[in-house]
Write an enzyme that holds these catalytic residues in place. Structure first.
Site, PDB file in Angstrom:
ATOM      1  CG  HIS A   1      -1.762  -1.377   1.470  1.00 22.00           C
ATOM      2  ND1 HIS A   1      -2.033  -1.661   2.716  1.00 22.00           N
ATOM      3  CD2 HIS A   1      -2.225  -2.205   0.683  1.00 22.00           C
ATOM      4  CE1 HIS A   1      -2.907  -2.919   2.622  1.00 22.00           C
ATOM      5  NE2 HIS A   1      -2.837  -2.891   1.187  1.00 22.00           N
ATOM      6  CD  GLN A   2       3.227   0.694  -2.961  1.00 23.53           C
ATOM      7  OE1 GLN A   2       2.384   0.714  -3.671  1.00 23.53           O
ATOM      8  NE2 GLN A   2       3.628  -0.437  -2.341  1.00 23.53           N
TER       9      GLN A   2
END
Length: 749
Positions: free
Chosen positions: A681-682
Site C-alpha cells: 500500500h503506497q
C-alpha cells in the site's frame, strides 16, 4: 496448471537467450553463490518427516538438486540486470568480480580460502561447498562489511525467487512436488467471464505497428491525425486518464458516464480471467511493477504495486475496508479537508462497495485465516471478518496473480467495463512521458495549464509518440509513478514526491504439522484475507486507535522462499519442506514516518521510532496468536532465523522470547541482525492540502500549479489510512471525478 492462458503468463523462456551481459567469470561466481544458498544434500542429512502426500522420490530429487543448475544463475543475472537499481547491479558485479579472483576472494573470505595445494589461495568457486557456506554465514552477521551483506541479501532473494518460480513450457517446476505445492487446474469459469469484457474499447499496442495504430484508434471513435514530420500521432478527447487502477478506473467510468470522450493510458497489458495462469513467476513478471521485485534504494523494503489493466485492483487480496471514522475525522479537522466529513464521501463509499460487489460473509476460510481466527478466539481477542469484492464462497488463493475465476471485481471487471460501454478507449502498453503544459493566461491563479499528455508505446514496432490533447488530464498512475511524472513535466510543488506512506509490513510464522493440528489445508489455498485482528492502542491521544492490524498474506513458494531467513542450505531446504503448513501472519502499521519518490523506481523510506514501537506490538501479538492456535514452532523473518519450539520451553521462557521480538533495521544497518520489510500500500506522495504549502493538489484534486491537471489515485491521500486502502482510494476518486465533471461543465459555459 490451467491449459488455456495468455502466452505471456504461461512461463518457459521463449527464445532460450539470456542478455544480461555478465562475464563468464562473474557467472561462475554467481553460480557458486547460488549453490550455497540452495545446495545439493545427501539424503542422510534429512532430519524432518516428509508430508504424507509427498513421495520420497520427489523429496530425494529436491534434496539432490541445486540452484546452481542451469538456468537459475542466468535467470538471476537477467532479473538483476533488467529489474534492479543501478547501485545494486554495480555492487553485486564488483563482488562477483572480486570472488572470481584469488586476491579478491582473500579480501572477502579471509583465511577460509586458503588451501594446502598450489596455488594455496582459491577463488570462491574453487572453495569447498562447506567453506563457502561458512563464508556466507559470516557475511550474514558481519556488521563491518554491510555492503557485502546487502549483496548477499539481494542475491538470496533473487536466487530463491528464480528457483521456486521457474516453470517449463508446461507450467511445471519439479521442486514443487517435494514442497507440497500445486497450481490450481480449475478450468470452470463463470459464463460471464469467458470473454474479454473490455474488448470493444481496447487498443493493445503490442499488437500494433506504425501503420496500424492510427486506424485502430480511429475505429474506436477518436479524432486522430498524423504529424509525420515529428513522427507523432495526435489524438483529441475530452479527458485523458493516466492509469487504470483503483483511481483511474473510477475516473474513467464517472467521466464517460457524464458524456465525455475518455482515453485511458495503461503501460501494462490487458488480461481477462481466462488469460490468468496462477503461475507465480510469469504472473509477477507481467502484472506487477518491476516484476514484483521493486526495492527501496537501501533495499530495506520490497514494494508490490500492480502494473496491468486494473492496476492494484487486479492483483490485490480482495480486502474492502471502509475508511475508519477516526481517519476521516483527522483528515477533515487536522488537515482542514472538509470533503472527508461530508455525506458526499460517505455516500461515495456506499456507491463503490455496491459497484464492486462487496460482501461481508465468508463461507469457508483457508488455512491461514483459520489459524488467525482460532488463535484470537483462544486468547479472547476480537477478530473480524474482512469484506471482499467477491462472493462469500469465493475460495481462491490465486487472486494475487489475477483471479482466474473472474469473481474478484477489480476495476477491469467493473468501472472500466462501464467506461468502455460509454465509449471510453483504453490504450495498453503505452507509457506517459510528460504532461503537456503551457503558460496560463486566463487568470485562474495557476501558473500553468495542462493540455494533455505525451506518451510512447512500449512495443518496438510502434516508434511514433502519442500526443493526446484533452480538456482535462487525470494522473492515476499510483503513489509511486504520479510524482515522477509530475516532476518530469516541470512541476515544482515541494509536496510532490514527499509524504510517501507505505503501510510497512513484517511477518511472523507458525508451523502446524497436519498430524498435530485440527486445522486443515495449505497456506496457498482459500481466500487470502478473510479475517483481521486490530491491536488496540492504549493511549487515547495516539496517532491512531489501532497500533497495528494483523492479517494473512498470499505466499507462493517464490515469495515464501525470498522472505524466509537463510541460516544454512540444510535448514533452508527443511523450511521449504514445511512450506504448505507454515502459516504466516502479517503485521501492518499506519506509519507516521514518510519517505519520498521523486524519480521513477527510486523510493527512500525509513521508519520512525513511533512506527517501530507499533510494529513491535503487532509482531508480539501475532506470535501469541500463532502459539494459541496450536503452532509447534513460531518465529519471525529476522535475518538470524529467530524462532522457538513451543513445546520445548516453559510459559515464562515463551513470554521472554515474545518480549524479545522487535523490528530491526535493513541489511545496510550496522547491527548484527536485520529485516526485509514489504509494502503493498503506497499513499500520500502527491497529497491533498488546503493550500500549496500543505499539499500538491487542492481539495478537488487539481494541481496547485497547473489548471486542468488532476490527481486521482492513492498519492493524494493526506496520510496513511491504516487499513487496506482500496475502498478509500476508489471513494476519493469517485468524489474527485464528480468534481472534474463539474469543472468541465464550467469550462463549457
Amino acid at each position: 496448471m490451467r491449459k488455456e492462458c495468455h502466452p505471456l503468463l504461461r512461463g518457459g523462456r521463449k527464445d532460450n537467450k539470456f542478455r544480461q551481459g555478465f562475464s563468464s567469470s562473474e557467472m561462475e561466481s554467481l553460480a557458486s553463490i547460488c549453490e550455497v544458498i540452495l545446495p545439493p544434500l545427501p539424503m542422510d542429512a534429512l532430519k524432518i518427516k516428509k508430508h504424507d502426500d509427498v513421495s520420497i522420490e520427489d523429496v530425494e530429487f529436491f534434496w539432490n538438486t541445486s540452484a546452481s543448475h542451469y538456468p537459475i544463475p542466468h535467470e538471476v543475472a537477467e532479473i538483476l540486470s533488467k529489474r534492479s537499481l543501478i547501485e545494486a547491479v554495480i555492487l553485486i558485479r564488483v563482488v562477483l568480480w572480486l570472488l572470481a579472483t584469488r586476491l579478491g576472494t582473500f579480501l572477502l573470505c579471509g583465511l577460509l580460502c586458503f588451501s594446502e595445494k598450489w596455488p594455496f589461495i582459491n577463488n570462491f568457486s574453487s572453495m569447498s561447498l562447506k567453506k563457502r557456506e561458512r563464508v556466507m554465514q559470516w557475511w550474514l552477521k558481519n556488521r563491518f562489511i554491510t555492503p557485502i551483506r546487502l549483496a548477499f541479501a539481494y542475491l538470496k532473494v533473487l536466487c530463491l525467487f528464480a528457483y521456486f518460480t521457474w516453470v517449463d513450457e508446461n507450467g511445471d517446476n519439479p521442486a514443487w512436488k517435494a514442497i507440497g505445492y500445486e497450481v490450481s487446474a480449475d478450468e470452470k469459469l463463470p459464463n460471464s467471464s469467458n470473454g474479454r469484457l473490455l474488448e470493444k474499447g481496447i487498443v493493445e499496442t503490442m499488437h500494433e505497428t506504425n501503420s496500424t495504430l492510427q486506424q485502430s484508434l480511429t475505429e474506436k471513435g477518436l479524432n486522430v491525425t498524423l504529424d509525420s514530420r515529428n513522427n507523432i500521432l495526435k489524438v483529441k478527447c475530452d479527458a485523458i486518464v493516466v492509469g487504470s487502477g483503483c483511481g483511474g478506473g473510477v475516473a474513467a467510468s464517472v467521466l464517460s458516464g457524464a458524456g465525455h470522450k475518455v482515453v485511458v493510458l495503461e503501460k501494462g497489458n490487458y488480461f481477462a480471467p481466462r488469460d490468468y495462469s496462477s503461475l507465480e513467476g510469469p504472473s509477477m513478471d507481467q502484472l506487477y511493477e518491476t516484476g514484483g521485485i521493486l526495492a527501496s534504494v537501501d533495499s530495506r523494503i520490497l514494494l508490490l504495486a500492480g502494473s496491468t489493466v486494473g492496476g492494484g485492483s487486479a492483483v490485490n487480496w480482495s480486502a474492502c475496508i471502509k475508511t475508519p471514522h477516526e481517519v476521516l475525522k483527522e483528515w477533515s479537522e487536522n488537515h482542514n479537508l472538509s470533503l472527508f466529513s461530508t455525506s458526499e464521501y460517505l455516500s461515495a463509499m456506499e456507491t463503490v462497495c455496491e459497484r464492486i460487489g462487496v460482501t461481508e460473509s465468508c463461507t469457508h476460510e483457508g488455512f491461514q485465516n483459520q489459524v488467525l481466527r482460532k488463535g484470537c478466539q483462544n486468547l479472547g481477542l476480537k477478530v473480524d471478518y474482512v469484506p471482499r469484492n467477491s462472493s462469500g464462497n469465493h475460495f481462491c488463493g490465486s487472486c494475487g496473480y489475477g483471479c482466474p475465476k473472474g469473481e474478484k471485481q477489480g476495476t477491469q471487471d467493473t468501472w472500466l467495463v462501464d467506461a468502455v460501454e460509454n465509449g471510453a478507449v483504453i490504450i495498453t502498453g503505452c507509457k506517459a512521458e510528460r504532461f503537456l503544459l503551457e503558460n496560463n493566461r486566463n487568470g485562474s491563479g495557476r501558473k500553468k495549464k495542462c493540455l494533455g499528455v505525451l506518451a510512447k508505446a512500449l512495443s518496438s514496432r510502434v516508434t511514433m509518440k502519442l500526443q493526446i490533447e484533452a480538456k482535462v488530464t487525470i494522473s492515476a498512475g499510483g503513489a509511486l509513478l504520479t510524482p515522477p511524472l509530475m516532476i518530469s513535466s516541470g512541476l515544482k510543488n515541494k509536496n510532490i514526491g514527499k509524504n510517501l506512506h507505505l503501510h510497512p509490513v513484517l511477518m511472523t510464522w507458525g508451523y502446524f504439522p497436519e498430524s498435530t493440528s485440527e486445522l486443515k489445508g495449505k497456506i496457498f489455498e482459500g481466500g487470502i484475507i478473510t479475517s483481521v485482528h486490530k491491536v488496540p492502542s492504549r493511549d487515547s491521544n495516539s496517532y491512531s486507535d489501532t497500533r497495528a492490524i494483523i492479517e494473512t498474506p498470499s505466499l507462493g513458494p517464490g515469495s515464501f522462499a525470498s522472505l524466509c531467513p537463510w541460516e544454512s542450505g540444510l535448514d533452508f531446504k527443511e523450511r521449504m519442506l514445511n512450506y504448505p503448513r507454515t502459516a504466516h501472519l502479517i503485521t501492518i502499521i499506519r506509519d507516521k514516518a514518510c519517505g519520498q519518490v521523486t524519480t521513477e523506481g527510486r523510493v527512500s523510506y525509513k521508519l520512525s521510532a513511533f512506527d517501530k514501537e507499533n510494529m513491535k506490538c503487532g509482531l508480539q501479538q501475532a506470535l501469541r496468536i500463532l502459539k494459541a492456535a496450536g503452532a509447534v514452532e513460531v518465529g519471525t523473518h529476522r535475518s538470524d532465523g529467530q524462532r522457538v519450539k513451543c513445546g520445548e520451553v516453559s510459559e515464562n521462557e515463551m513470554a521472554e522470547f515474545i518480549d524479545s521480538v522487535c523490528p530491526m533495521e535493513g541489511a545496510l544497518s550496522p547491527g548484527e541482525n536485520w529485516n526485509i520489510y514489504t509494502s503493498a500500500h503506497q499513499m500520500g506522495s502527491c497529497r491533498m492540502g488546503m493550500n500549496e504549502k500543505e499539499g500538491a493538489v487542492d481539495e478537488n484534486g487539481e494541481s496547485w500549479e497547473a489548471q486542468g491537471l488532476f490527481v486521482c489515485d492513492a498519492s493524494l491521500l493526506p496520510t496513511a489510512v491504516g487499513v487496506n486502502p482500496m475502498i478509500t482510494i476508489q471513494s476519493t476518486a469517485y468524489c474527485i471525478s464528480n468534481r472534474v465533471v463539474d469543472y468541465l461543465k464550467r469550462d463549457q459555459i
